[in-house]
Design an enzyme around this catalytic site. Structure first.
Site, short mmCIF file in Angstrom:
data_model
loop_
_atom_site.label_atom_id
_atom_site.label_comp_id
_atom_site.label_asym_id
_atom_site.label_seq_id
_atom_site.Cartn_x
_atom_site.Cartn_y
_atom_site.Cartn_z
N CYS A 298 -12.59 16.44 -19.81
CA CYS A 298 -14.05 16.95 -20.58
C CYS A 298 -15.23 16.77 -19.79
CB CYS A 298 -14.03 15.77 -21.75
SG CYS A 298 -15.67 15.62 -22.63
N CYS B 180 -15.53 20.20 -21.61
CA CYS B 180 -16.72 20.10 -22.56
C CYS B 180 -17.97 20.14 -21.63
CB CYS B 180 -16.66 18.96 -23.50
SG CYS B 180 -15.28 18.41 -23.81
N LYS C 213 -18.59 23.22 -19.28
CA LYS C 213 -18.57 24.40 -20.05
C LYS C 213 -19.94 24.44 -21.08
CE LYS C 213 -18.05 23.75 -24.23
NZ LYS C 213 -16.57 23.55 -24.94
N TYR D 6 -9.90 28.33 -28.20
CA TYR D 6 -11.36 28.08 -27.88
C TYR D 6 -12.03 28.46 -26.56
CZ TYR D 6 -11.47 24.41 -31.58
OH TYR D 6 -11.49 23.35 -32.72
N GLU E 250 -14.77 31.01 -25.71
CA GLU E 250 -16.10 30.34 -25.20
C GLU E 250 -16.35 30.93 -23.69
OE1 GLU E 250 -15.39 26.10 -25.09
OE2 GLU E 250 -16.20 26.08 -27.08
N HIS F 292 -37.59 24.45 -44.14
CA HIS F 292 -38.25 25.82 -43.99
C HIS F 292 -39.09 26.09 -43.04
CE1 HIS F 292 -38.54 29.76 -45.66
NE2 HIS F 292 -39.63 29.97 -45.39
N GLU G 23 -31.02 25.54 -44.05
CA GLU G 23 -31.35 25.44 -45.51
C GLU G 23 -30.53 26.21 -46.32
OE1 GLU G 23 -35.24 26.86 -46.43
OE2 GLU G 23 -35.43 28.42 -44.55
#
Ligand code: NDP
Length: 461
Positions: free
Chosen positions: A45, A50, A53, A183, A187, A445, A450
């Protein structure tokens, strides 16, 4: 032998997300803990997963940002260019800093630098880089050695690189071929496209991101293509040869193309080589993962395993949660917290494509399985940002609701900030929120998020 007759109560092999967390938490509970690792602290990671990346994804988003800014009146002097050496150096600096942070977390843990071999159910032998050997004993041994990239067999496979090498390529790959539609493949295809490479993604199946919601898969494939990634479906590498100008890749669909680098992102395998598991009779699953029960215990009672080497969900937060579940069980949960069994339902995840995907709960196909009655709400729209940029990027947001209970059982999104948005909604899903409760929530908003609380029309049943 009792716990005190061993050198350590817990010996952890592997200094990645799961191992470090287990070591730190067990030491904090007062246990005598050791950890052996031979690579840089933090594991996949931190070093080649992670973190680098996400840093490169940020770098790639600037490229889109420069183009988008023109629609907002910014006049940029010239086409901005990427200094690959500067990006690599900045990344390396931050990763070194994190390695140091992880080392700092090991206060109170005896650290061994070297390769660990299990001699028996309680004895570990560590061979350091200089060949020196240390033997030590532990009441319990925890294997948290993670995974390693898998490259299929094809002619010239040694010319392909993996995610271990991509972040540090000596020269920026102007033409990149990515094999694999999971994945990592998706990516990296998005990121290197955003950094300015010409990217082709070859995937052997019908559609990229198998296992994700089908509507999201189709949507993200279209968005990636819209951003400039060429996706070749039903296509796989048959062989790679070196040419004067780079690499010549022959694909199974009959096409051949030249590339400066070929990334094999074709899955990962549990990292168990050289641990001595076979001699000890540690049971493995068909995929080579360590077979553990719900308490992370293998068939040898003193040997435990967590994280990618167990192969349940290869995600850092899952390894962390497994580590904490196990430490609570072995050394007692903190006051007020009951020991628990790891819950693998409603694990949110994100794919940092451009735009990213966020997902939690069931896909539409999973929700329909067994004839369950569901309601599906879908909203596909141009985000407000792009009303002025001229970009064709569109967002897709989707809720799947169980008719009988009104509970939201699937939530999926492809669009800017999907990871951030999905994390919040994952809490609602974890507490069993119903569609009526989503509807009763006031939106923010203007935002994309939303949409999830303003979907009123059922798209289909
Ligand atoms: P994935 O399992 O996600 O994807 C592997 C891809 O390679 C699939 O498209 C698969 O095809 C294909 N493939 C597998 N074997 C072969 C083969 N022999 N020939 C051709 N193609 C093949 O693995 P990744 O390596 O992308 O990532 C590993 C894991 O790491 C992920 O599953 C995920 O858990 C984790 N990860 C998570 C990230 C995140 O949270 N954002 C980021 C990166 C990794 P098919 O679908 O047909 O099997």
């Amino acid at each position: 032998m009792s716990g005190t007759s061993f050198d350590f109560e817990l010996f952890i092999i592997g200094g990645g997300s799961g191992g470090v967390r287990a070591a730190r938490m067990a030491a904090a509970r007062g246990a005598r803990v050791a950890l052996a690792g031979f690579a840089r602290m933090g594991g996949t990671c931190v070093n080649v997963g992670c973190i680098p990346k996400k840093l490169y994804s940020y770098a790639a988003h600037f490229g889109e940002g420069f183009a988008d800014a023109r629609g907002y009146g910014w006049r940029l002097p010239a086409a901005p260019t990427l200094d690959w050496e500067a990006l690599k150096a900045a990344r390396a600096g931050e990763i070194s800093r994190l390695n140091g942070v992880y080392e700092g977390l090991m206060a109170g843990v005896a650290c061994f630098n070297g390769r660990a071999l299990l001699l028996d159910a309680h004895t570990v032998e560590i061979t350091a880089a200089d060949g020196s050997i240390t033997r030590t004993s532990a009441e319990r041994i925890l294997i948290a050695t993670g995974g390693t990239p898998f490259v299929p067999d094809f002619e010239g496979r040694e010319l392909a690189i993996t995610s271990n090498e991509i972040f540090d390529l000596p020269t920026f790959p102007r033409r990149l071929l990515v094999a694999g539609g999971g994945y990592i493949g998706c990516e990296m295809a998005s990121i290197f496209n955003g950094l300015g490479a010409q990217v082709t993604l070859a995937y052997r199946g019908e559609q990229i991101l198998r296992g994700f919601d089908d509507e999201i898969r189709a949507h993200i494939a279209a968005q990636m293509q819209g951003h400039g990634v060429t996706i070749r479906l039903h296509s796989d590498i048959t062989h790679i040869t070196r040419t004067n100008g780079g690499l010549l890749v022959q694909l199974s669909d009959g096409e051949s193309l030249e590339a400066d680098a070929v990334l094999s992102a074709t899955g990962r395998r549990p990292n168990i080589d050289g641990l001595g598991l076979e001699q000890l009779g540690v049971k493995l699953s068909k995929s080579g993962a360590i077979d553990v029960d719900e308490h992370f215990q293998s068939n040898i009672p003193s040997i435990y395993a967590i994280g990618d080497v167990v192969g349940r969900k290869a995600l850092t937060p899952v390894a962390l949660a497994e580590a904490m579940t196990l430490v609570d069980e072995l050394f007692g949960a903190p006051e007020g917290k009951a020991p628990r069994v790891m819950d693998y339902d409603n694990i949110p995840s994100a794919v940092f494509t451009h735009p990213p995907i966020g997902t939690v709960g069931l896909t539409e196909a999973q929700a329909r399985a067994g004839g369950r009655a569901i309601r599906v709400y879908v909203s596909e729209f141009r985000p407000l940002l792009h009303t002025l940029t001229g970009s064709g990027e569109r967002s897709l947001m989707k809720l799947i609701v169980d008719d009988a209970s009104d509970r939201v059982i699937g939530l999926h999104m492809a669009g800017a900030d999907a990871a951030e948005i999905t994390q919040g909604f994952a809490v609602a899903m974890q507490t069993g929120a119903t569609k009526a409760q989503f509807d009763a929530t006031i939106g923010i908003h203007p935002s994309s998020a939303e949409e999830f609380v303003t979907m009123r029309e059922v798209t289909r049943r």
